[in-house]
Motif scaffolding. Structure first.
Motif, PDB file in Angstrom:
ATOM      1  N   ILE A 188      -3.485   1.794 -10.645  1.00  0.00           N
ATOM      2  CA  ILE A 188      -3.095   1.808  -9.233  1.00  0.00           C
ATOM      3  C   ILE A 188      -4.330   1.975  -8.354  1.00  0.00           C
ATOM      4  O   ILE A 188      -4.469   1.314  -7.323  1.00  0.00           O
ATOM      5  CB  ILE A 188      -2.052   2.918  -8.956  1.00  0.00           C
ATOM      6  CG1 ILE A 188      -0.720   2.554  -9.625  1.00  0.00           C
ATOM      7  CG2 ILE A 188      -1.854   3.115  -7.454  1.00  0.00           C
ATOM      8  CD1 ILE A 188       0.327   3.638  -9.581  1.00  0.00           C
ATOM      9  N   ARG A 189      -5.232   2.845  -8.778  1.00  0.00           N
ATOM     10  CA  ARG A 189      -6.469   3.027  -8.003  1.00  0.00           C
ATOM     11  C   ARG A 189      -7.296   1.746  -7.974  1.00  0.00           C
ATOM     12  O   ARG A 189      -7.896   1.408  -6.958  1.00  0.00           O
ATOM     13  CB  ARG A 189      -7.285   4.180  -8.590  1.00  0.00           C
ATOM     14  CG  ARG A 189      -6.721   5.531  -8.213  1.00  0.00           C
ATOM     15  CD  ARG A 189      -7.570   6.658  -8.755  1.00  0.00           C
ATOM     16  NE  ARG A 189      -7.095   7.930  -8.247  1.00  0.00           N
ATOM     17  CZ  ARG A 189      -7.228   9.081  -8.879  1.00  0.00           C
ATOM     18  NH1 ARG A 189      -7.843   9.127 -10.057  1.00  0.00           N
ATOM     19  NH2 ARG A 189      -6.782  10.194  -8.347  1.00  0.00           N
ATOM     20  N   LYS A 224      -5.605  -0.591  -5.488  1.00  0.00           N
ATOM     21  CA  LYS A 224      -5.873  -0.130  -4.119  1.00  0.00           C
ATOM     22  C   LYS A 224      -7.308  -0.457  -3.708  1.00  0.00           C
ATOM     23  O   LYS A 224      -7.558  -0.878  -2.582  1.00  0.00           O
ATOM     24  CB  LYS A 224      -5.625   1.377  -4.004  1.00  0.00           C
ATOM     25  CG  LYS A 224      -4.150   1.739  -3.921  1.00  0.00           C
ATOM     26  CD  LYS A 224      -3.971   3.201  -3.637  1.00  0.00           C
ATOM     27  CE  LYS A 224      -4.495   3.508  -2.262  1.00  0.00           C
ATOM     28  NZ  LYS A 224      -4.276   4.869  -1.806  1.00  0.00           N
ATOM     29  N   ILE A 256      -7.572  -4.095  -2.860  1.00  0.00           N
ATOM     30  CA  ILE A 256      -6.968  -4.368  -1.551  1.00  0.00           C
ATOM     31  C   ILE A 256      -7.901  -3.915  -0.433  1.00  0.00           C
ATOM     32  O   ILE A 256      -8.130  -4.640   0.539  1.00  0.00           O
ATOM     33  CB  ILE A 256      -5.584  -3.682  -1.432  1.00  0.00           C
ATOM     34  CG1 ILE A 256      -4.589  -4.381  -2.366  1.00  0.00           C
ATOM     35  CG2 ILE A 256      -5.084  -3.703   0.005  1.00  0.00           C
ATOM     36  CD1 ILE A 256      -3.264  -3.691  -2.500  1.00  0.00           C
ATOM     37  N   GLN A 257      -8.476  -2.724  -0.584  1.00  0.00           N
ATOM     38  CA  GLN A 257      -9.387  -2.220   0.444  1.00  0.00           C
ATOM     39  C   GLN A 257     -10.646  -3.087   0.543  1.00  0.00           C
ATOM     40  O   GLN A 257     -11.118  -3.378   1.642  1.00  0.00           O
ATOM     41  CB  GLN A 257      -9.755  -0.764   0.163  1.00  0.00           C
ATOM     42  CG  GLN A 257      -8.591   0.175   0.430  1.00  0.00           C
ATOM     43  CD  GLN A 257      -8.831   1.590  -0.046  1.00  0.00           C
ATOM     44  OE1 GLN A 257      -9.616   1.828  -0.952  1.00  0.00           O
ATOM     45  NE2 GLN A 257      -8.123   2.531   0.562  1.00  0.00           N
ATOM     46  N   GLU A 284      -2.037  -9.944  -0.059  1.00  0.00           N
ATOM     47  CA  GLU A 284      -1.807  -8.930  -1.095  1.00  0.00           C
ATOM     48  C   GLU A 284      -1.389  -9.594  -2.402  1.00  0.00           C
ATOM     49  O   GLU A 284      -1.836  -9.209  -3.482  1.00  0.00           O
ATOM     50  CB  GLU A 284      -0.737  -7.935  -0.638  1.00  0.00           C
ATOM     51  CG  GLU A 284      -1.170  -7.039   0.478  1.00  0.00           C
ATOM     52  CD  GLU A 284      -0.058  -6.161   1.024  1.00  0.00           C
ATOM     53  OE1 GLU A 284      -0.385  -5.180   1.705  1.00  0.00           O
ATOM     54  OE2 GLU A 284       1.127  -6.436   0.781  1.00  0.00           O
ATOM     55  N   LEU A 301       0.819  -1.212   0.000  1.00  0.00           N
ATOM     56  CA  LEU A 301       0.000   0.000   0.000  1.00  0.00           C
ATOM     57  C   LEU A 301       0.852   1.261   0.000  1.00  0.00           C
ATOM     58  O   LEU A 301       0.513   2.234  -0.683  1.00  0.00           O
ATOM     59  CB  LEU A 301      -0.956   0.018   1.201  1.00  0.00           C
ATOM     60  CG  LEU A 301      -2.317  -0.611   0.949  1.00  0.00           C
ATOM     61  CD1 LEU A 301      -3.155  -0.617   2.213  1.00  0.00           C
ATOM     62  CD2 LEU A 301      -3.066   0.062  -0.166  1.00  0.00           C
ATOM     63  N   LEU A 317       2.168   1.640  -3.483  1.00  0.00           N
ATOM     64  CA  LEU A 317       1.090   2.089  -4.364  1.00  0.00           C
ATOM     65  C   LEU A 317       0.802   3.576  -4.167  1.00  0.00           C
ATOM     66  O   LEU A 317       0.607   4.312  -5.140  1.00  0.00           O
ATOM     67  CB  LEU A 317      -0.175   1.271  -4.123  1.00  0.00           C
ATOM     68  CG  LEU A 317      -0.156  -0.166  -4.616  1.00  0.00           C
ATOM     69  CD1 LEU A 317      -1.356  -0.936  -4.079  1.00  0.00           C
ATOM     70  CD2 LEU A 317      -0.115  -0.229  -6.125  1.00  0.00           C
ATOM     71  N   ASN A 318       0.796   4.031  -2.907  1.00  0.00           N
ATOM     72  CA  ASN A 318       0.538   5.449  -2.635  1.00  0.00           C
ATOM     73  C   ASN A 318       1.623   6.334  -3.228  1.00  0.00           C
ATOM     74  O   ASN A 318       1.327   7.373  -3.825  1.00  0.00           O
ATOM     75  CB  ASN A 318       0.405   5.698  -1.128  1.00  0.00           C
ATOM     76  CG  ASN A 318      -0.921   5.212  -0.583  1.00  0.00           C
ATOM     77  OD1 ASN A 318      -1.923   5.195  -1.286  1.00  0.00           O
ATOM     78  ND2 ASN A 318      -0.917   4.798   0.665  1.00  0.00           N
TER      79      ASN A 318
END
Length: 148
Positions: free
Chosen positions: A26-27, A30, A33-34, A50, A4, A7-8
Protein backbone atom coordinates in the motif's frame (compact mmCIF):
# COMPACT_ATOMS: atom_id res chain seq x y z
CA UNK A 1 -14.56 6.67 -2.60
CA UNK A 2 -11.29 8.00 -3.97
CA UNK A 3 -8.38 5.59 -4.28
CA UNK A 4 -6.17 7.52 -1.83
CA UNK A 5 -8.90 7.45 0.83
CA UNK A 6 -9.31 3.71 0.37
CA UNK A 7 -5.54 3.21 0.53
CA UNK A 8 -5.32 5.26 3.75
CA UNK A 9 -8.10 3.25 5.39
CA UNK A 10 -6.55 -0.04 4.30
CA UNK A 11 -3.14 1.15 5.48
CA UNK A 12 -4.53 1.87 8.95
CA UNK A 13 -6.17 -1.55 9.01
CA UNK A 14 -2.93 -3.25 7.93
CA UNK A 15 -1.10 -1.44 10.72
CA UNK A 16 -3.68 -2.61 13.28
CA UNK A 17 -3.42 -6.17 11.96
CA UNK A 18 0.40 -5.97 11.89
CA UNK A 19 0.25 -7.09 8.23
CA UNK A 20 3.66 -5.88 7.09
CA UNK A 21 3.40 -7.22 3.52
CA UNK A 22 0.10 -5.49 2.77
CA UNK A 23 1.30 -2.32 4.47
CA UNK A 24 4.45 -2.31 2.35
CA UNK A 25 2.51 -2.71 -0.92
CA UNK A 26 0.00 0.00 0.00
CA UNK A 27 2.85 2.37 0.80
CA UNK A 28 4.44 1.60 -2.58
CA UNK A 29 1.16 2.35 -4.36
CA UNK A 30 0.71 5.59 -2.42
CA UNK A 31 4.28 6.61 -3.25
CA UNK A 32 3.66 5.93 -6.95
CA UNK A 33 0.50 8.06 -6.85
CA UNK A 34 2.28 10.90 -5.05
CA UNK A 35 5.23 10.75 -7.46
CA UNK A 36 2.87 10.90 -10.43
CA UNK A 37 0.94 13.85 -8.99
CA UNK A 38 4.23 15.71 -8.41
CA UNK A 39 5.36 14.85 -11.94
CA UNK A 40 2.09 16.14 -13.40
CA UNK A 41 2.00 19.13 -11.04
CA UNK A 42 -1.44 18.28 -9.66
CA UNK A 43 -2.79 17.95 -6.13
CA UNK A 44 -5.16 15.13 -7.03
CA UNK A 45 -5.17 12.70 -9.91
CA UNK A 46 -8.15 11.71 -12.02
CA UNK A 47 -9.56 8.21 -11.77
CA UNK A 48 -8.05 7.46 -15.17
CA UNK A 49 -4.57 8.53 -14.02
CA UNK A 50 -4.89 6.45 -10.85
CA UNK A 51 -5.90 3.48 -12.97
CA UNK A 52 -2.83 3.97 -15.16
CA UNK A 53 -0.61 3.86 -12.07
CA UNK A 54 -2.29 0.71 -10.76
CA UNK A 55 -1.95 -0.94 -14.17
CA UNK A 56 1.75 -0.06 -14.18
CA UNK A 57 2.18 -1.58 -10.70
CA UNK A 58 0.45 -4.79 -11.81
CA UNK A 59 2.58 -5.00 -14.97
CA UNK A 60 5.81 -4.50 -13.01
CA UNK A 61 4.91 -7.29 -10.64
CA UNK A 62 3.88 -9.64 -13.44
CA UNK A 63 7.20 -9.00 -15.19
CA UNK A 64 9.09 -9.63 -11.95
CA UNK A 65 7.09 -12.80 -11.41
CA UNK A 66 8.13 -14.21 -14.78
CA UNK A 67 11.77 -13.31 -14.15
CA UNK A 68 11.78 -14.95 -10.72
CA UNK A 69 10.01 -18.07 -12.01
CA UNK A 70 12.53 -18.50 -14.81
CA UNK A 71 15.39 -17.99 -12.34
CA UNK A 72 13.91 -20.59 -9.95
CA UNK A 73 13.55 -18.08 -7.09
CA UNK A 74 10.48 -19.58 -5.41
CA UNK A 75 10.91 -17.40 -2.31
CA UNK A 76 10.59 -14.24 -4.40
CA UNK A 77 7.81 -15.73 -6.53
CA UNK A 78 5.62 -16.14 -3.44
CA UNK A 79 6.42 -12.60 -2.24
CA UNK A 80 5.58 -11.03 -5.61
CA UNK A 81 2.38 -13.10 -5.96
CA UNK A 82 1.24 -11.76 -2.59
CA UNK A 83 2.07 -8.20 -3.66
CA UNK A 84 0.19 -8.72 -6.92
CA UNK A 85 -2.93 -9.89 -5.07
CA UNK A 86 -2.85 -6.75 -2.89
CA UNK A 87 -2.50 -4.42 -5.90
CA UNK A 88 -5.29 -6.22 -7.78
CA UNK A 89 -7.71 -5.40 -4.92
CA UNK A 90 -7.68 -1.79 -6.07
CA UNK A 91 -8.13 -2.55 -9.78
CA UNK A 92 -11.59 -2.50 -11.37
CA UNK A 93 -13.26 -5.83 -12.01
CA UNK A 94 -11.64 -7.56 -14.98
CA UNK A 95 -13.62 -8.26 -18.15
CA UNK A 96 -14.51 -11.82 -19.01
CA UNK A 97 -13.19 -13.34 -22.23
CA UNK A 98 -16.66 -13.03 -23.82
CA UNK A 99 -17.02 -9.35 -22.87
CA UNK A 100 -13.58 -8.57 -24.26
CA UNK A 101 -14.30 -10.40 -27.54
CA UNK A 102 -17.56 -8.46 -27.89
CA UNK A 103 -15.79 -5.10 -27.39
CA UNK A 104 -13.06 -6.05 -29.88
CA UNK A 105 -15.61 -7.20 -32.47
CA UNK A 106 -17.61 -3.97 -32.12
CA UNK A 107 -14.44 -1.91 -32.50
CA UNK A 108 -13.38 -3.86 -35.60
CA UNK A 109 -16.81 -3.21 -37.14
CA UNK A 110 -16.65 0.51 -36.25
CA UNK A 111 -13.24 0.82 -37.93
CA UNK A 112 -14.09 -1.51 -40.84
CA UNK A 113 -10.85 -3.35 -40.12
CA UNK A 114 -10.34 -6.59 -41.99
CA UNK A 115 -6.70 -7.64 -41.82
CA UNK A 116 -3.88 -8.03 -39.34
CA UNK A 117 -2.23 -4.99 -40.95
CA UNK A 118 -4.83 -2.88 -39.15
CA UNK A 119 -4.06 -4.35 -35.74
CA UNK A 120 -2.42 -1.14 -34.47
CA UNK A 121 -5.47 0.89 -35.38
CA UNK A 122 -7.78 -1.59 -33.63
CA UNK A 123 -5.56 -1.83 -30.54
CA UNK A 124 -5.38 1.96 -30.16
CA UNK A 125 -9.20 2.13 -30.33
CA UNK A 126 -9.80 -0.80 -27.95
CA UNK A 127 -7.30 0.15 -25.22
CA UNK A 128 -9.15 3.23 -23.91
CA UNK A 129 -12.41 1.26 -23.78
CA UNK A 130 -10.97 -1.50 -21.58
CA UNK A 131 -8.37 0.47 -19.63
CA UNK A 132 -7.51 -1.40 -16.44
CA UNK A 133 -10.18 -4.01 -17.06
CA UNK A 134 -8.09 -6.36 -19.19
CA UNK A 135 -4.45 -7.31 -19.59
CA UNK A 136 -2.70 -5.91 -22.67
CA UNK A 137 -1.44 -9.32 -23.74
CA UNK A 138 -4.94 -10.76 -23.51
CA UNK A 139 -6.31 -7.87 -25.58
CA UNK A 140 -3.61 -8.36 -28.23
CA UNK A 141 -4.41 -12.08 -28.45
CA UNK A 142 -8.14 -11.42 -28.89
CA UNK A 143 -7.53 -8.76 -31.55
CA UNK A 144 -5.23 -11.13 -33.47
CA UNK A 145 -7.81 -13.89 -33.19
CA UNK A 146 -10.59 -11.63 -34.54
CA UNK A 147 -8.50 -10.18 -37.38
CA UNK A 148 -7.91 -13.28 -39.47
Amino acid sequence: MALLETLNQDMKQAMKNKDKETLSVIRMIKASIQNESIKLGKDTLTEDEELTILSREVKQRKDSLQEFKSAGRDDLVIKVENELSVVKRYMPEQLSEEELIKIVQETIQELNASSKKEMGKVMSAVMPKVKGKADGTQIKDVVLQQLK
